[in-house]
Scaffold this active site. Sequence first.
Site, PDB file in Angstrom:
ATOM      1  N   LYS A 253     -30.780   3.785  -5.760  1.00  0.00           N
ATOM      2  CA  LYS A 253     -31.488   3.451  -4.517  1.00  0.00           C
ATOM      3  C   LYS A 253     -30.462   3.341  -3.402  1.00  0.00           C
ATOM      4  CE  LYS A 253     -30.003  -1.034  -4.176  1.00  0.00           C
ATOM      5  NZ  LYS A 253     -29.149  -1.578  -3.090  1.00  0.00           N
TER       6      LYS A 253
ATOM      7  N   ASP B 204     -33.005  -7.209  -6.923  1.00  0.00           N
ATOM      8  CA  ASP B 204     -33.362  -5.801  -6.756  1.00  0.00           C
ATOM      9  C   ASP B 204     -34.210  -5.251  -7.900  1.00  0.00           C
ATOM     10  OD1 ASP B 204     -31.867  -5.885  -4.482  1.00  0.00           O
ATOM     11  OD2 ASP B 204     -30.275  -4.550  -5.182  1.00  0.00           O
TER      12      ASP B 204
END
Length: 291
Positions: free
Chosen positions: A15, A140
């Site tokens: 990401k 996350d």
Amino acid sequence: MVCTTEPLWWPSPAKLNLFLHITGRYDNGYHRLQSLFQILDTGDRLAFDITTSDSIKISTVFAGVAEQDNLIYKAAKLLQRHCGVSQGTQIKVDKQLPMGGGIGGGSSNAATTLVALNYLWGCGLSEDKLAELGLQLGADVPVFVRGQTAFAEGVGEQITPVSISGDWYLVVNPGIHVSTPAIFGEADLPRNTATMAWKDYTFEKTRNDCQQIVCKRHPEVAKLLQWLVHYAPSRMTGTGACVFATFKDENTARFVQAKLPEYWTSFVARGVARSPLKQQLHNVNAVPDRH
């Protein structure tokens, strides 16, 4: 005893934090954030051999990381305990993402472990419950469990799926490790950036509040940013050390990649609205009795 079924490879995508604003601090010391998590079509892969014993083993060696400290192991153990699973697993990791790079390698690995073993062990937990478990492993992890590009708030757990253009990214690793706790512990770290509504987002109006601190501590990151910004809009992701440049097409991204000095490593990837992990889960659910 290990089952003889050939294991599937489960994607563990990278990401980018297209921006990272620190808007305050909670009483418990955690930072209040706003960020845009862009899932990429590139990352690691994990394979799981389900065993009849309850042991959890990672066959791939991670230099400097004890097995029980690995987020993959912690994720498997957390799910096993929560669901009372009597089976175990042997886990292979095809590791491509750098550790400490700010592109979510460890968190993504943990999320893939939760999603894959929830399916393979037949736990039947909902995505919401998996995300809740994932938050125990890191802020996350829920983003990767849900597998969508998202506007995130809170400590990163308040997620709103969003749709943005599928840009191409040149992601460059300067070859250093940045400690996230050290960066968030810096006295000079900005902690009062004004909150913004998602509808007001543009790349140009945002920044990474950690970038200046990291550049002071790690001149190689500053050097890399200065190099990339000549070619395209560029920014550090997360707490670093990786830096990305944004392009509208793959050819231009690869053209700039070819110009990079040899001492930096890099990859080109496309931003996707739906994670490759979600696609894999859809694929296996479409095949009866795969596990």
